[in-house]
Write an enzyme that holds these catalytic residues in place. Structure first.
Site, PDB file in Angstrom:
ATOM      1  N   SER A  83      30.739  81.493  36.170  1.00  0.00           N
ATOM      2  CA  SER A  83      29.405  81.867  35.697  1.00  0.00           C
ATOM      3  C   SER A  83      29.321  83.348  35.365  1.00  0.00           C
ATOM      4  O   SER A  83      28.692  83.744  34.374  1.00  0.00           O
ATOM      5  CB  SER A  83      28.360  81.518  36.764  1.00  0.00           C
ATOM      6  OG  SER A  83      28.381  80.138  37.065  1.00  0.00           O
ATOM      7  N   ASN A  84      29.945  84.196  36.180  1.00  0.00           N
ATOM      8  CA  ASN A  84      29.897  85.642  35.937  1.00  0.00           C
ATOM      9  C   ASN A  84      30.766  86.083  34.769  1.00  0.00           C
ATOM     10  O   ASN A  84      30.678  87.228  34.330  1.00  0.00           O
ATOM     11  CB  ASN A  84      30.299  86.394  37.205  1.00  0.00           C
ATOM     12  CG  ASN A  84      29.237  86.298  38.274  1.00  0.00           C
ATOM     13  OD1 ASN A  84      28.208  86.963  38.210  1.00  0.00           O
ATOM     14  ND2 ASN A  84      29.463  85.438  39.259  1.00  0.00           N
ATOM     15  N   LYS A 202      33.693  75.006  45.499  1.00  0.00           N
ATOM     16  CA  LYS A 202      32.990  76.286  45.542  1.00  0.00           C
ATOM     17  C   LYS A 202      31.507  75.948  45.559  1.00  0.00           C
ATOM     18  O   LYS A 202      30.974  75.384  44.593  1.00  0.00           O
ATOM     19  CB  LYS A 202      33.306  77.155  44.329  1.00  0.00           C
ATOM     20  CG  LYS A 202      32.516  78.456  44.342  1.00  0.00           C
ATOM     21  CD  LYS A 202      32.483  79.162  42.999  1.00  0.00           C
ATOM     22  CE  LYS A 202      31.518  80.343  43.054  1.00  0.00           C
ATOM     23  NZ  LYS A 202      31.314  80.970  41.737  1.00  0.00           N
ATOM     24  N   SER A 204      27.812  77.392  45.756  1.00  0.00           N
ATOM     25  CA  SER A 204      27.017  78.605  45.577  1.00  0.00           C
ATOM     26  C   SER A 204      25.560  78.415  45.964  1.00  0.00           C
ATOM     27  O   SER A 204      24.738  79.296  45.744  1.00  0.00           O
ATOM     28  CB  SER A 204      27.091  79.063  44.108  1.00  0.00           C
ATOM     29  OG  SER A 204      28.419  79.379  43.751  1.00  0.00           O
ATOM     30  N   GLY A 228      30.290  80.493  47.813  1.00  0.00           N
ATOM     31  CA  GLY A 228      30.082  80.950  46.447  1.00  0.00           C
ATOM     32  C   GLY A 228      29.334  82.253  46.312  1.00  0.00           C
ATOM     33  O   GLY A 228      28.943  82.625  45.206  1.00  0.00           O
ATOM     34  N   VAL A 245      34.410  82.875  46.743  1.00  0.00           N
ATOM     35  CA  VAL A 245      34.407  83.296  45.338  1.00  0.00           C
ATOM     36  C   VAL A 245      33.107  84.057  45.155  1.00  0.00           C
ATOM     37  O   VAL A 245      32.032  83.449  45.054  1.00  0.00           O
ATOM     38  CB  VAL A 245      34.495  82.093  44.389  1.00  0.00           C
ATOM     39  CG1 VAL A 245      34.482  82.562  42.930  1.00  0.00           C
ATOM     40  CG2 VAL A 245      35.744  81.271  44.672  1.00  0.00           C
TER      41      VAL A 245
END
Length: 333
Positions: A83-84, A202, A204, A228, A245
């Site tokens: 996403s980043n 992961k 988040s 996450g 992460v």
């Protein structure tokens, strides 16, 4: 033309060019990849930002510069196209070139996780295979969400099972409800944990009870839970998570690796003190200011942040000052 075919057509010449330009660059795993073979995901993984030039083209030279700086930090590996990384804004050939660029720069003892989730199962399989060919060790597959009302547990289990069956590399599930509006149901996670080619998840969402249940309910499986976000890293480790992460690792990678180390040594008071100093900066570069805030903070710590791709807008001057104040208040600047 089907979505998967539209995706696959531009990927094929790009992959051919990558193979010709850098033969043999794809790292072989120390153990064979594919079903039945597990990689150790313990440690910290920064989800890399994608550096753009002032004209919003991917700046691979700046990416390589950031990778050189990250090489001195004891990360377990790197995540590209999360996403980043502004994954939805990248063209198919850019996604593959990002993976190839990172693979060439990454030491052999570090893992490369690459985002390959698409809205259809067929497109996800095709992109996952392409990511493996470009050098990824693990596919990070986000939940399809456009038709979220139809994404029942049964539909998601079927989707991920087909992807994992077809993938030449292990798969990590990716639940990020803040972006998708869809939390991968716990019962689906527990069913998928039994698949020999699904390594873990992961998560988040930040629901520590849910993460604890994942660890507890999959204790008989070869399944790893990754936090996450840096904001709940210590709590996740206390409940048995394998690693994290964390967006903040793009900025404060060494402190996050230190938190990982303190938790593994059972030095909980020191770990708690460090975690407290990371919570507000983490909120600032995730929920508060998002990727523009993350990229701005990177610049203060010697990395290239640069602009985001439109329509993501840069921070206003007051927002920049607020962001800087958050890092200063916690003694990072």
């Amino acid at each position: 033309m089907a979505l998967s075919n539209r995706l696959a057509l531009p990927l094929r010449p790009t992959l051919a060019a990558l193979r010709q330009a850098a033969p043999g660059q794809r790292r072989r795993l120390s153990t064979p990849s594919g079903p039945g073979h597990t990689l150790d995901l313990r440690g910290i993984f920064p989800p890399l930002t994608t550096p753009f030039s002032p004209t919003q083209e991917v700046d691979y030279a700046q990416l390589e510069g950031n990778l050189r700086r990250y090489a001195s930090i004891p990360f377990r590996g790197l995540v590209v196209l999360g996403s980043n990384g502004e994954y939805p804004y990248l063209a198919p050939h850019e996604r593959l070139q990002m993976v190839s660029c990172v693979r060439r720069a990454l030491p052999r003892d570090r893992l490369l996780l690459a985002g390959s989730g698409c809205e259809s199962t067929q497109a996800t399989i095709e992109l996952t295979v392409s990511m493996a060919e470009a050098g990824a060790d693990v596919a990070l597959v986000v939940t399809p969400c456009y038709y979220r009302g139809a994404m029942t547990s049964a539909a998601l289990v079927q989707h991920y099972t087909e992807v994992a069956d077809a993938s030449p590399i292990p798969v990590v599930l990716y639940s990020v409800p803040a972006n998708t509006g869809l939390d991968l149901p716990l019962e689906a996670v527990l069913a998928l944990a039994q698949h020999p080619n699904i390594l873990g998840i992961k998560d988040s969402g930040g629901d520590i009870t849910r993460m604890g249940l994942m660890v507890h309910k999959t204790r008989q499986e070869d399944f790893q839970v990754l936090a996450g976000s840096a904001g709940f890293l210590l709590a996740s480790y206390a409940l048995g998570a394998s690693g994290g992460v964390c967006a903040l690792a793009n900025v404060l990678g060494a402190p996050l690796c230190q938190l990982d180390h303190l938790c593994r040594e059972g030095r909980w008071q020191e770990a708690r003190d460090l975690q407290h100093r990371l919570i507000e900066p983490n909120v600032a570069v995730t929920r508060r200011f998002g990727i523009p805030g993350l990229k701005k903070a990177m610049e203060w710590f010697g990395y290239y942040g640069g602009p985001c791709r439109a329509p993501l807008a840069p921070l206003s001057p007051p927002q920049v000052e607020e962001l800087r104040g958050t890092f200063s208040a916690n003694s990072w600047l």
